[in-house]
Design an enzyme around this catalytic site. Structure first.
Site, PDB file in Angstrom:
ATOM      1  N   ILE A  49       0.854  -1.270  -0.016  1.00  0.00           N
ATOM      2  CA  ILE A  49       0.039   0.128   0.093  1.00  0.00           C
ATOM      3  C   ILE A  49       0.701   1.126  -0.096  1.00  0.00           C
ATOM      4  CG2 ILE A  49      -1.640   1.200   1.501  1.00  0.00           C
ATOM      5  CD1 ILE A  49      -3.001  -0.952  -0.026  1.00  0.00           C
ATOM      6  N   HIS A 112      -1.315  -0.472  14.332  1.00  0.00           N
ATOM      7  CA  HIS A 112      -1.950   0.823  13.977  1.00  0.00           C
ATOM      8  C   HIS A 112      -2.342   1.787  15.394  1.00  0.00           C
ATOM      9  CE1 HIS A 112      -3.858  -0.520   9.827  1.00  0.00           C
ATOM     10  NE2 HIS A 112      -2.551  -0.416   9.923  1.00  0.00           N
ATOM     11  N   LYS A 130      -6.796   0.523   6.287  1.00  0.00           N
ATOM     12  CA  LYS A 130      -7.844  -0.228   6.883  1.00  0.00           C
ATOM     13  C   LYS A 130      -7.151  -1.778   7.346  1.00  0.00           C
ATOM     14  CE  LYS A 130      -7.850  -3.429   3.400  1.00  0.00           C
ATOM     15  NZ  LYS A 130      -7.506  -4.803   3.672  1.00  0.00           N
ATOM     16  N   ASP A 213      -9.650  -7.821   7.000  1.00  0.00           N
ATOM     17  CA  ASP A 213      -9.059  -7.731   5.829  1.00  0.00           C
ATOM     18  C   ASP A 213     -10.075  -7.336   4.602  1.00  0.00           C
ATOM     19  OD1 ASP A 213      -6.399  -8.084   4.367  1.00  0.00           O
ATOM     20  OD2 ASP A 213      -7.396  -9.414   3.205  1.00  0.00           O
TER      21      ASP A 213
END
Length: 362
Positions: A49, A112, A130, A213
């Protein structure tokens, strides 16, 4: 005799992203995406990402200001590839850099909250990949930190940022579809082999499982078109041998009677297909996480209308642009975190009902 032909199957996410970037390569970048004052961005993590985000910025003629990664050598290679100005020895050095306005967190789910705590407390605006956190309690903590330090926290789930959904929402609210949503049906299935159960898809130590996920996409799209958060959720789930959720069926209903029916799997391929049903039509969206087109099928005569909005290749640009708009005072962009909280509440509830508990939650 006609030769047998094999139908083209759906391509994986990495191949799809590569194709989307190829489709816009060399084309003029739209002047209606980045409309707010430009922020100086840094990224934490150098994975898939992060690479896509750097490519997205380059399409807009931009470059990252800085990068931090657990493995310093990877950060150096990433910086050399994408022309990043600074490589930090630690995330703490990134947080301390006064020249960084916004941070994009691309690390694994279960890390995170640690990065969110540091970045938000340092006064950085944050776009977090996410699933934004593991559970509702972590997200509530992060939102409180953002409020305390007067910065913007935004969920990077693409559903919340794609122009296609904003256009469809606009038409729904205008009454084009004959009233609000009646029913949302969403499928998302990936086939991940059992060969390596230590990979992130099945590993509880990496917050694996279908819900965080892929379920986040289906639930986000459902919630986006609902008038309010579902107050009734029932489900069945099969767990993998590692204890994470593998396959599930979920039914949601809110106070207005709007319903969502979802099927998720990490070990069975399904089309990424969403059907949003209204009085006058249903709207079908294929490959919906980064979709830029939809088909409206009208109830009265079965006629079909194609809707196009946005461009798949700019998916991550829309995310960053929304954060910049929120920082500039756009309340609609700033309110997107409320949808993320509603979705996180559902995911947290379901995982606890299924007994899917990560080490950090024990």
């Amino acid at each position: 005799m006609a030769a047998n032909t094999k139908p083209a199957g759906p391509i994986d996410a990495a191949a799809a992203a590569k194709a989307a970037f190829s489709a816009v390569e060399g084309k003029p970048f739209p002047n209606d995406i980045f409309t707010a004052p430009q922020l100086r961005w840094a990224v934490i993590g150098c994975g898939v990402i992060a690479n896509q985000m750097a490519i997205s910025l380059s399409l807009a003629g931009r470059h990252l200001h800085g990068v931090a990664n657990r493995t310093h050598e990877k950060a150096v290679a990433f910086a050399e590839r994408f022309g990043v100005e600074r490589v930090y020895d630690s995330v703490e050095d990134l947080y301390a850099d006064p020249d960084v306005d916004a941070v994009y967190i691309t690390t694994p789910h279960n890390t995170h909250i640690h990065d969110l705590r540091g970045a938000l407390a340092a006064g950085k605006h944050v776009l977090c990949e996410k699933s934004i956190t593991l559970n509702s309690e972590e997200l509530a903590e992060a939102r409180q930190l953002a409020d305390e330090h007067h910065v913007v926290l935004m969920d990077a789930t693409t559903i919340l940022h794609m122009p296609l959904y904003q256009e469809l929402l606009r038409r729904a609210k205008a009454g084009d579809f004959g009233g609000p949503l009646n029913l949302a049906q969403l499928n998302f299935g990936s086939y991940k082999e059992y060969g390596d159960l230590k990979n992130r898809f099945y590993n509880p130590n990496l917050a694996g499982g279908a819900m965080l996920d892929i379920g986040v996409y289906a639930l986000s799209l459902m919630r986006l078109f609902m008038e309010s958060q579902p107050n009734q959720v029932v489900s069945l789930a099969n767990l993998a041998s590692t204890g994470v959720d593998q396959t599930s069926g979920i039914v949601c209903r809110n106070a207005e009677g709007q319903m969502g029916v979802l099927s998720l799997s990490m070990h069975s391929k399904q089309p990424k297909r969403a059907v949003l049903s209204f009085d006058k039509c249903y709207v079908e969206v294929m490959e919906y996480p980064r979709a830029d087109k939809a088909t409206i099928v009208w109830t009265a005569d079965g006629s079909r209308e194609e809707v196009h909005a946005g461009t798949e290749g700019y998916a991550l640009c829309y995310e960053m642009a929304d954060l910049e708009r929120a920082v500039a005072g756009d309340q609609q962009a700033a309110s997107l975190i409320n949808y993320a909280s509603d979705v996180m509440d559902i995911m947290t509830q379901l995982r606890r009902e299924w007994g899917v508990v990560y080490p950090e939650e024990r």
